[in-house]
Design an enzyme around this catalytic site. Sequence first.
Site, PDB file in Angstrom:
ATOM      1  N   CYS A  27       0.863  -1.180   0.000  1.00  0.00           N
ATOM      2  CA  CYS A  27       0.000   0.000   0.000  1.00  0.00           C
ATOM      3  C   CYS A  27       0.899   1.231   0.000  1.00  0.00           C
ATOM      4  CB  CYS A  27      -0.896  -0.012   1.240  1.00  0.00           C
ATOM      5  SG  CYS A  27      -1.886   1.483   1.475  1.00  0.00           S
ATOM      6  N   CYS A  70      -0.852   3.852  -6.477  1.00  0.00           N
ATOM      7  CA  CYS A  70      -1.725   3.119  -5.556  1.00  0.00           C
ATOM      8  C   CYS A  70      -1.801   1.685  -6.053  1.00  0.00           C
ATOM      9  CB  CYS A  70      -3.118   3.750  -5.516  1.00  0.00           C
ATOM     10  SG  CYS A  70      -4.340   2.807  -4.557  1.00  0.00           S
TER      11      CYS A  70
END
Length: 262
Positions: free
Chosen positions: A73, A183
């Site tokens: 992440c 992302c």
Amino acid sequence: MKNKAIGIFDSGIGGTSIWQEIALALPNEDTIYLADSKYAPYGNRSRDEIISLSIKNTKKLIELDCKIIVVACNTATTNAIKILREQFDIPFIGIEPAIKPAAINSKTQKIGILATKGTLSSELFAKTSGLYTDATEVIEVVGTGLVDLIEKDKIDTPEMVDLLTSYTQPMVEKNIDYLVLGCSHYPYLIPILKKILPDNIVIIDSGEAVARQTKTVLQRNKVLNTNLNKGTYTFFTNSSVNTLTKILKKSNQLIKSQFLDF
């Protein structure tokens, strides 16, 4: 230690794009993945919340007896990985937007970065960007709403196309030739992006680099699994198992997905 699993966590299902690269590079390693979808997206949360959630996920993966943890992440890496490394005696692999290769290879000296607010506003992102973009114009766009649609299994929808078009059009008008996906959810949008972007724009993410670094750290710590058997893949989510299972079907691997309240 060698037979223990690689632990991976993300703020939902997006980090499965990173898991796929790790499984490809290290096919005999067991993996345990935590999809923290209940609290997705991290990008809209405060730094303190992101750190707290990252600590929670790390503790669960250590409890599950993992030998290394991949923070799949961008937002968690840029905001929390320094704290995680200080608090836990286990190797961590982070993920950052692939700014360096984009800036180095750009011919127009203009690159676009599509990421969450939490990533773009972090100190680590600013530091990394500053190292490689002195001679490059960077067009940063916050991908508000993209993670929500992916988590709700609404990737192939007119709403997603419209949103991506609105985010990337200003970059196209600026004449970028590289689009950096900041992302881990966003690689699942590449098929749509390829349809709406000019052919000359190269789309780049961090998945392969993370897999290579994971292998390097395992070798350095002498915990690379030398067993020739194929690894086992276990996935936990604290939200919809159906959404996680559906996105994993593309991998054509034998996978166990189940609900876990963490």
